[in-house]
Design a protein around this motif. Structure first.
Motif, PDB file in Angstrom:
ATOM      1  N   PRO A  44     -10.306   8.787   1.164  1.00 39.93           N
ATOM      2  CA  PRO A  44      -9.123   8.406   0.725  1.00 39.93           C
ATOM      3  C   PRO A  44      -8.809   6.934   1.220  1.00 39.93           C
ATOM      4  CG  PRO A  44      -9.356  10.825   1.498  1.00 39.93           C
ATOM      5  CD  PRO A  44     -10.554  10.074   1.796  1.00 39.93           C
ATOM      6  N   GLY A  90      -5.705   3.755   2.172  1.00 40.15           N
ATOM      7  CA  GLY A  90      -4.247   3.580   2.880  1.00 40.15           C
ATOM      8  C   GLY A  90      -3.696   2.517   1.724  1.00 40.15           C
ATOM      9  N   ILE A  91      -2.496   2.433   1.842  1.00 37.33           N
ATOM     10  CA  ILE A  91      -1.785   1.522   0.832  1.00 37.33           C
ATOM     11  C   ILE A  91      -2.228  -0.079   1.142  1.00 37.33           C
ATOM     12  CG2 ILE A  91       0.396   0.252   0.571  1.00 37.33           C
ATOM     13  CD1 ILE A  91       0.211   3.060  -0.785  1.00 37.33           C
ATOM     14  N   GLN A 109       2.776   0.287  -2.686  1.00 42.22           N
ATOM     15  CA  GLN A 109       3.544   1.469  -2.215  1.00 42.22           C
ATOM     16  C   GLN A 109       4.308   2.090  -3.455  1.00 42.22           C
ATOM     17  OE1 GLN A 109       3.625   3.028   1.037  1.00 42.22           O
ATOM     18  NE2 GLN A 109       4.606   4.502  -0.370  1.00 42.22           N
ATOM     19  N   ALA A 145       2.317   3.719  -5.976  1.00 37.80           N
ATOM     20  CA  ALA A 145       1.584   5.060  -5.539  1.00 37.80           C
ATOM     21  C   ALA A 145       2.691   5.946  -5.442  1.00 37.80           C
ATOM     22  CB  ALA A 145       1.119   4.623  -4.132  1.00 37.80           C
ATOM     23  N   ASN A 146       4.030   5.544  -5.335  1.00 39.30           N
ATOM     24  CA  ASN A 146       4.971   6.616  -5.193  1.00 39.30           C
ATOM     25  C   ASN A 146       5.018   7.147  -6.845  1.00 39.30           C
ATOM     26  OD1 ASN A 146       5.668   6.166  -2.598  1.00 39.30           O
ATOM     27  ND2 ASN A 146       7.549   4.610  -3.168  1.00 39.30           N
ATOM     28  N   SER A 178       2.152   9.485  -7.496  1.00 37.79           N
ATOM     29  CA  SER A 178       2.346  10.859  -6.535  1.00 37.79           C
ATOM     30  C   SER A 178       3.398  11.581  -7.288  1.00 37.79           C
ATOM     31  CB  SER A 178       2.683  10.248  -5.197  1.00 37.79           C
ATOM     32  OG  SER A 178       2.878  11.526  -4.547  1.00 37.79           O
ATOM     33  N   ARG A 206      -0.908  12.708  -1.609  1.00 37.35           N
ATOM     34  CA  ARG A 206      -0.700  11.939  -0.467  1.00 37.35           C
ATOM     35  C   ARG A 206      -1.272  12.675   0.517  1.00 37.35           C
ATOM     36  NH1 ARG A 206       2.047   7.682  -0.119  1.00 37.35           N
ATOM     37  NH2 ARG A 206       3.349   6.907  -1.782  1.00 37.35           N
ATOM     38  N   ARG A 252      -1.345   9.365   5.676  1.00 35.97           N
ATOM     39  CA  ARG A 252      -1.389   7.852   5.869  1.00 35.97           C
ATOM     40  C   ARG A 252      -2.758   7.518   4.878  1.00 35.97           C
ATOM     41  NH1 ARG A 252       0.914   5.560  10.394  1.00 35.97           N
ATOM     42  NH2 ARG A 252      -0.286   3.689  10.001  1.00 35.97           N
ATOM     43  N   ARG A 253      -2.965   8.436   3.941  1.00 30.98           N
ATOM     44  CA  ARG A 253      -3.849   8.051   2.681  1.00 30.98           C
ATOM     45  C   ARG A 253      -3.507   8.489   1.580  1.00 30.98           C
ATOM     46  NH1 ARG A 253      -6.835   4.111   5.141  1.00 30.98           N
ATOM     47  NH2 ARG A 253      -7.939   4.580   7.075  1.00 30.98           N
ATOM     48  N   LEU A 254      -4.041   7.892   0.641  1.00 30.70           N
ATOM     49  CA  LEU A 254      -3.946   8.580  -0.768  1.00 30.70           C
ATOM     50  C   LEU A 254      -5.353   8.747  -1.396  1.00 30.70           C
ATOM     51  CD1 LEU A 254      -1.782   5.439  -2.056  1.00 30.70           C
ATOM     52  CD2 LEU A 254      -1.157   7.706  -1.317  1.00 30.70           C
ATOM     53  N   LYS A 277      -6.006  13.271  -7.653  1.00 31.14           N
ATOM     54  CA  LYS A 277      -5.670  14.601  -7.688  1.00 31.14           C
ATOM     55  C   LYS A 277      -6.672  15.432  -7.922  1.00 31.14           C
ATOM     56  CE  LYS A 277      -2.109  17.855  -8.786  1.00 31.14           C
ATOM     57  NZ  LYS A 277      -0.736  18.310  -9.638  1.00 31.14           N
TER      58      LYS A 277
END
Length: 64
Positions: free
Chosen positions: A23, A25-26, A41, A44-45, A48, A55, A58-60, A63
């Motif tokens: 994963p 991070g941003i 960000q 990513a929102n 998500s 999420r 602190r990582r993405l 799915k």
């Protein structure tokens, strides 16, 4: 970029996450795409909320 810039950036995030061993991070994604963390960000929102990424603390990650 010749089409919708936000769509292309969102797809690029998915592609980057798909190729990642772990994963991300941003800020790490932002550096990899040469974009600001704020833009990443926001994208990513949306990804998500649409169910394309998950999420972790602190990582993405993707799915699927």
């Amino acid at each position: 970029m010749s089409g919708n810039q936000s769509l292309e950036r969102g797809l690029a995030i998915l592609d980057l996450l798909d190729g990642a061993a772990e994963p991300m991070g941003i800020r790490e994604i932002a550096r990899g795409m040469t974009l600001s963390p704020t833009i990443v960000q926001r994208l990513a929102n949306t990804l998500s909320q649409s169910g394309f990424i998950v999420r972790a603390p602190r990582r993405l990650l993707l799915k699927w």
